[in-house]
Scaffold this motif. Structure first.
Motif, mmCIF file in Angstrom:
data_model
loop_
_atom_site.group_PDB
_atom_site.id
_atom_site.type_symbol
_atom_site.label_atom_id
_atom_site.label_comp_id
_atom_site.label_asym_id
_atom_site.label_seq_id
_atom_site.Cartn_x
_atom_site.Cartn_y
_atom_site.Cartn_z
ATOM 1 N N THR A 171 79.322 15.694 157.420
ATOM 2 C CA THR A 171 79.383 14.733 156.319
ATOM 3 C C THR A 171 80.301 13.616 156.778
ATOM 4 O OG1 THR A 171 79.046 16.412 154.618
ATOM 5 C CG2 THR A 171 80.092 14.348 153.937
ATOM 6 N N VAL A 172 79.823 12.369 156.722
ATOM 7 C CA VAL A 172 80.570 11.230 157.248
ATOM 8 C C VAL A 172 80.765 10.215 156.128
ATOM 9 C CG1 VAL A 172 80.597 9.369 158.931
ATOM 10 C CG2 VAL A 172 79.648 11.603 159.565
ATOM 11 N N ARG A 173 82.019 9.886 155.856
ATOM 12 C CA ARG A 173 82.340 8.951 154.780
ATOM 13 C C ARG A 173 82.979 7.691 155.363
ATOM 14 N NH1 ARG A 173 85.197 11.195 149.502
ATOM 15 N NH2 ARG A 173 83.169 12.249 149.523
ATOM 16 N N PRO A 174 82.351 6.518 155.215
ATOM 17 C CA PRO A 174 82.916 5.277 155.746
ATOM 18 C C PRO A 174 84.270 4.964 155.105
ATOM 19 C CG PRO A 174 80.616 4.986 155.115
ATOM 20 C CD PRO A 174 81.051 6.310 154.559
ATOM 21 N N LEU A 175 85.194 4.449 155.915
ATOM 22 C CA LEU A 175 86.513 4.065 155.417
ATOM 23 C C LEU A 175 86.762 2.565 155.550
ATOM 24 C CD1 LEU A 175 88.710 6.989 156.807
ATOM 25 C CD2 LEU A 175 87.828 6.702 154.476
ATOM 26 N N PHE A 176 86.644 2.018 156.755
ATOM 27 C CA PHE A 176 86.879 0.592 156.942
ATOM 28 C C PHE A 176 86.296 0.166 158.285
ATOM 29 C CE2 PHE A 176 90.574 2.783 158.670
ATOM 30 C CZ PHE A 176 90.782 2.149 159.884
ATOM 31 N N VAL A 280 85.199 2.855 161.180
ATOM 32 C CA VAL A 280 86.034 4.054 161.114
ATOM 33 C C VAL A 280 85.615 4.875 159.896
ATOM 34 C CG1 VAL A 280 88.382 4.954 160.873
ATOM 35 C CG2 VAL A 280 87.954 2.903 162.264
ATOM 36 N N CYS A 281 85.414 6.173 160.118
ATOM 37 C CA CYS A 281 84.954 7.063 159.052
ATOM 38 C C CYS A 281 85.791 8.337 159.051
ATOM 39 C CB CYS A 281 83.482 7.451 159.266
ATOM 40 S SG CYS A 281 82.338 6.072 159.360
ATOM 41 N N LEU A 282 85.698 9.066 157.970
ATOM 42 C CA LEU A 282 86.253 10.418 157.909
ATOM 43 C C LEU A 282 85.071 11.380 157.896
ATOM 44 C CD1 LEU A 282 89.040 11.916 157.559
ATOM 45 C CD2 LEU A 282 88.311 12.274 155.182
ATOM 46 N N ALA A 283 85.181 12.460 158.654
ATOM 47 C CA ALA A 283 84.071 13.405 158.737
ATOM 48 C C ALA A 283 84.575 14.834 158.646
ATOM 49 C CB ALA A 283 83.300 13.216 160.046
ATOM 50 N N TRP A 284 83.668 15.712 158.214
ATOM 51 C CA TRP A 284 83.936 17.146 158.188
ATOM 52 C C TRP A 284 82.590 17.857 158.289
ATOM 53 C CZ3 TRP A 284 84.769 13.733 154.209
ATOM 54 C CH2 TRP A 284 83.966 13.855 153.068
ATOM 55 N N GLN A 285 82.631 19.154 158.526
ATOM 56 C CA GLN A 285 81.389 19.914 158.647
ATOM 57 C C GLN A 285 80.613 19.852 157.337
ATOM 58 O OE1 GLN A 285 82.374 23.895 159.895
ATOM 59 N NE2 GLN A 285 82.035 23.404 162.037
ATOM 60 N N VAL A 293 89.308 19.580 151.450
ATOM 61 C CA VAL A 293 88.594 18.529 152.162
ATOM 62 C C VAL A 293 88.270 17.384 151.208
ATOM 63 C CG1 VAL A 293 86.424 17.941 153.305
ATOM 64 C CG2 VAL A 293 87.660 20.001 153.980
ATOM 65 N N THR A 294 87.772 17.724 150.019
ATOM 66 C CA THR A 294 87.451 16.692 149.022
ATOM 67 C C THR A 294 88.694 15.902 148.637
ATOM 68 O OG1 THR A 294 85.652 18.062 148.157
ATOM 69 C CG2 THR A 294 86.493 16.318 146.725
ATOM 70 N N GLU A 295 89.806 16.607 148.468
ATOM 71 C CA GLU A 295 91.053 15.938 148.091
ATOM 72 C C GLU A 295 91.527 15.010 149.199
ATOM 73 O OE1 GLU A 295 95.624 17.180 146.772
ATOM 74 O OE2 GLU A 295 94.040 18.712 146.889
ATOM 75 N N PHE A 296 91.448 15.479 150.453
ATOM 76 C CA PHE A 296 91.916 14.624 151.539
ATOM 77 C C PHE A 296 91.002 13.416 151.721
ATOM 78 C CE2 PHE A 296 92.523 13.040 155.781
ATOM 79 C CZ PHE A 296 93.907 12.983 155.874
ATOM 80 N N ALA A 297 89.712 13.592 151.514
ATOM 81 C CA ALA A 297 88.788 12.461 151.642
ATOM 82 C C ALA A 297 89.157 11.357 150.660
ATOM 83 C CB ALA A 297 87.355 12.922 151.422
ATOM 84 N N ALA A 298 89.542 11.736 149.453
ATOM 85 C CA ALA A 298 89.970 10.743 148.464
ATOM 86 C C ALA A 298 91.263 10.058 148.909
ATOM 87 C CB ALA A 298 90.154 11.398 147.102
ATOM 88 N N LEU A 299 92.173 10.820 149.497
ATOM 89 C CA LEU A 299 93.425 10.235 149.990
ATOM 90 C C LEU A 299 93.162 9.267 151.141
ATOM 91 C CD1 LEU A 299 95.695 13.407 149.933
ATOM 92 C CD2 LEU A 299 95.923 11.405 148.463
ATOM 93 N N ALA A 300 92.219 9.631 152.020
ATOM 94 C CA ALA A 300 91.892 8.764 153.157
ATOM 95 C C ALA A 300 91.354 7.421 152.687
ATOM 96 C CB ALA A 300 90.894 9.462 154.071
ATOM 97 N N GLU A 301 90.599 7.436 151.598
ATOM 98 C CA GLU A 301 90.090 6.172 151.063
ATOM 99 C C GLU A 301 91.205 5.362 150.415
ATOM 100 O OE1 GLU A 301 86.962 7.563 148.482
ATOM 101 O OE2 GLU A 301 85.444 7.045 149.968
ATOM 102 N N ARG A 302 92.170 6.051 149.807
ATOM 103 C CA ARG A 302 93.249 5.372 149.102
ATOM 104 C C ARG A 302 94.285 4.794 150.064
ATOM 105 N NH1 ARG A 302 95.957 9.330 145.179
ATOM 106 N NH2 ARG A 302 93.752 9.602 144.706
#
Length: 306
Positions: A171-176, A280-285, A293-302
Motif C-alpha cells: 500500500t503506497v500513500r503519496p506524501l510530497f 516521496v511516499c509512505l508504504a507498508w505491506q 500503521v494507520t496511525e503513523f500514516a496519518a502522522l506522516a501526512e501531518r
C-alpha cells in the motif's frame, strides 16, 4: 500498550488462495526459479518425486496447470506466471509476520520506520512514541535497493519511499514531491548555474540506472549512437556515486533533499527545470491490518519529512 493484533495486524491473501499451504507455494517458487524439478528438489533438500507430488497437489487445489513439463525441464504456463507474481510477496509477508510474532513473544513491542537519506522523519516518529509509551519506535536507514525490501522481509513496518519502485504487494500513500538536481564537479561547465535543462546533459554519462531519469535516457548520446555501446556503471550507494562524480567520471541526478544531505565542497548542485519531480511516499505491506500503521500514516501526512 497496544495489543498484538494492533501491533502486528493480520495477513489477507489476495487471489482467492486463502487455503493454499505456504509450503507448497515455497516449493512452487523454487521450481519456477530453476524451471527444473530436479534442481529445485536439490535446493529444497527433498526427493524429486515428493516435489512433483506437491506441485500436482497445488495444481489440483488451484484447478490450474502451473508448468508445462517435458524431458528438459519445465516452463511456466500463464497461470504459473500469475501465481508466481502473487506467491513471492505472499511468502515474504508470511516471513515478516513470523518475525513480528517472534518479537512479540519475547516481549519486544517494536515499530520500525525505514527512511531514505535526506528525509527527516523525526517528528512523526516522536509523535508515535509519545502516544504509545510502552512501544519502542525505531528508525532504519534504507537504500534505493532496500527501500521496499525492508517491508517484504519484515525489518520495517513502514518505509518512506522515493519512486519509482515495484509497488506490488504494497500500500503506497503519496506524501510530497521535490525538485531534482544534477550533481557535477565544482569545475564542471554547469557549476554555478542556478538551473539547467535536461538537454544540457545529453552528452554526459549518468552514474545510475537510466530508467530512473527517463528524460535523460530518451536523449542520451551514449544510448542513441549506433555502434557505440553505452558505458555501464554498477549500482552504487550515493556516497560512492558522489566520489565518482568528484573524480569526473560522470554525473548523478538526485532529489534536492538528498543532495543537501550530502553537501560537499568539491561538488555543485544544479536544479533541472524540465524533468519530473521526485515523489516521496509512505508504504507498508498491503496485507497488514494494523492500527499503528494507520496511525503513523496519518502522522506522516501531518509532519512532512522534507
Amino acid at each position: 500498550m497496544p495489543g498484538v493484533q494492533d501491533l502486528f495486524g493480520g495477513l489477507s491473501y489476495p487471489g482467492g488462495i486463502n487455503d493454499v499451504d505456504l509450503r507448497k507455494l515455497r516449493y512452487f517458487v523454487a521450481v519456477a526459479r530453476h524451471l527444473h524439478f530436479g534442481r529445485a528438489a536439490l535446493e529444497l533438500h527433498i526427493a524429486q518425486p515428493v516435489l512433483s507430488r506437491q506441485i500436482r497437489a497445488l495444481e489440483r487445489e488451484l484447478h490450474a496447470e502451473l508448468f508445462a513439463r517435458d524431458r528438459r525441464g519445465a516452463e511456466l504456463t500463464d497461470a504459473g506466471h500469475q501465481l508466481l507474481a502473487e506467491a513471492v510477496p505472499l511468502l515474504q509477508a508470511a516471513g515478516a509476520l513470523r518475525r513480528r510474532v517472534a518479537l512479540a513473544a519475547r516481549g519486544r513491542h517494536r515499530f520500525v520506520v525505514a527512511f531514505m537519506p535526506g528525509l527527516i522523519v523525526t517528528e512523526a516518529v516522536r509523535q508515535l512514541a509519545d502516544a504509545h509509551p510502552g512501544l519502542v519506535v525505531d528508525v532504519l536507514r534504507s537504500t534505493w535497493l532496500e527501500q521496499t525490501e525492508v517491508l517484504h522481509d519484515g525489518r520495517a513496518d513502514v518505509s518512506y519511499l522515493r519512486l519509482p519502485v515495484d509497488q506490488r504487494g504494497l500500500t503506497v500513500r503519496p506524501l510530497f514531491t521535490e525538485p531534482r538536481v544534477v550533481v557535477v564537479p565544482r569545475e564542471h561547465r554547469l557549476a554555478g548555474k542556478e538551473s539547467t535543462g535536461v538537454a544540457e546533459l545529453a552528452d554526459e554519462h549518468l552514474l545510475q540506472d537510466p530508467d530512473v531519469v527517463p528524460e535523460w535516457r530518451d536523449i542520451a548520446t551514449e544510448l542513441r549512437t549506433p555502434g557505440r555501446p553505452p558505458q555501464t556503471s554498477p549500482i552504487l550507494a550515493v556516497e560512492e556515486k558522489l566520489e565518482h562524480v568528484a573524480a569526473g567520471r560522470g554525473l548523478v541526478v538526485l532529489p534536492l533533499s538528498t543532495a543537501r544531505f550530502y553537501t560537499r565542497p568539491d561538488l555543485a548542485y544544479v536544479r533541472i527545470d524540465d524533468i519530473s519531480d521526485n515523489r516521496v511516499c509512505l508504504a507498508w505491506q498491503a496485507s497488514r491490518r494494523s492500527a499503528l500503521v494507520t496511525e503513523f500514516a496519518a502522522l506522516a501526512e501531518r509532519y512532512p519529512a522534507a
